[in-house]
Design a protein around this motif. Structure first.
Motif, PDB file in Angstrom:
ATOM      1  N   UNK A  42       1.412  -1.345   0.415  1.00  0.00           N
ATOM      2  CA  UNK A  42      -0.082  -0.086  -0.374  1.00  0.00           C
ATOM      3  C   UNK A  42       0.750   1.248   0.031  1.00  0.00           C
ATOM      4  N   UNK A  43       2.172   1.294   1.311  1.00  0.00           N
ATOM      5  CA  UNK A  43       3.065   2.268   0.875  1.00  0.00           C
ATOM      6  C   UNK A  43       3.232   2.450  -0.379  1.00  0.00           C
ATOM      7  N   UNK A  44       4.120   1.578  -0.987  1.00  0.00           N
ATOM      8  CA  UNK A  44       4.476   1.427  -2.302  1.00  0.00           C
ATOM      9  C   UNK A  44       4.040   1.580  -3.044  1.00  0.00           C
ATOM     10  N   UNK A  45       2.595   1.201  -3.296  1.00  0.00           N
ATOM     11  CA  UNK A  45       1.517   2.069  -4.400  1.00  0.00           C
ATOM     12  C   UNK A  45       0.991   3.343  -4.259  1.00  0.00           C
ATOM     13  N   UNK A  46       1.093   4.232  -3.389  1.00  0.00           N
ATOM     14  CA  UNK A  46       0.560   5.389  -2.812  1.00  0.00           C
ATOM     15  C   UNK A  46       2.003   6.399  -3.297  1.00  0.00           C
ATOM     16  N   UNK A  47       3.815   5.423  -3.073  1.00  0.00           N
ATOM     17  CA  UNK A  47       4.436   6.214  -3.413  1.00  0.00           C
ATOM     18  C   UNK A  47       4.674   6.259  -5.489  1.00  0.00           C
ATOM     19  N   UNK A  48       4.348   5.100  -5.200  1.00  0.00           N
ATOM     20  CA  UNK A  48       4.212   5.123  -7.369  1.00  0.00           C
ATOM     21  C   UNK A  48       3.065   6.138  -7.223  1.00  0.00           C
ATOM     22  N   UNK A  49       1.535   6.346  -6.899  1.00  0.00           N
ATOM     23  CA  UNK A  49       0.922   6.726  -6.955  1.00  0.00           C
ATOM     24  C   UNK A  49       1.471   8.424  -7.249  1.00  0.00           C
ATOM     25  N   UNK A  50       2.063   8.873  -6.352  1.00  0.00           N
ATOM     26  CA  UNK A  50       2.231  10.440  -6.009  1.00  0.00           C
ATOM     27  C   UNK A  50       3.144  10.265  -7.005  1.00  0.00           C
TER      28      UNK A  50
END
Length: 177
Positions: free
Chosen positions: A64-72
């Protein structure tokens, strides 16, 4: 684990071993008549203990953190792309305006050069005309000067002849010289 795989599925409830969840295909495959099938494909549930749930939560949090980072990162890249697109559009517009101005200035320069060439031809014609007039006037002045000189000589001759005729003996003048 082989004993767990061969055991019948447990109902979805909590017991002393831990919670039971439906698992999407992994190493918990269940043997079937045609080979093995994932537990989730068979619609079966497998027991999960607290350590596995904690591990799953950690993995889930990581992704989820990685997904949020990639989304950002994607949003940042998208905003940069929009900014670059706008800058490119602005530059293209400025380029079009500059090219139009250059074309206009080039046409004005061409017109100015043509006018300068026309004026230079006019100056050359005027200069040539003045030189021709000056040459003609110089010739005229020379002719008049020659005529004046000739007339002066004639006048001098006539005056000397008239003076010689007024004196008696006419030759006395030639003796004095």
């Amino acid at each position: 684990q082989q004993q767990q795989q061969q055991q019948p599925p447990l109902p979805k409830s909590k017991d002393s071993v831990g919670a039971v969840e439906t698992v999407a295909g992994n190493a918990d495959d269940i043997p079937t008549e045609n080979g093995t099938a994932p537990a989730a494909a068979a619609g079966l549930t497998v027991p999960v203990n607290d350590d596995q749930l904690g591990r799953e939560d950690l993995i889930k949090q990581h992704f989820v953190g990685r997904l949020n980072h990639l989304t950002a990162q994607v949003q940042y890249a998208d905003s940069k792309a929009v900014a670059y697109f706008e800058e490119c559009r602005s530059m293209a517009l400025r380029l079009e305006l500059a090219q139009a101005a250059q074309k206009r200035i080039s046409q004005e320069l061409k017109g100015t050069k043509q006018r300068m060439q026309g004026l230079q031809e006019e100056v050359d014609d005027t200069k040539r005309n003045y030189e021709d007039q000056l040459a003609a006037m110089s010739e005229h002045v020379m002719r008049i000067s020659e005529q004046l000189s000739s007339k002066q000589n004639q006048l001098d001759q006539l005056q000397s002849q008239a003076a010689a005729h007024q004196r008696p003996g006419g030759s006395s003048r030639s003796k004095r010289r």
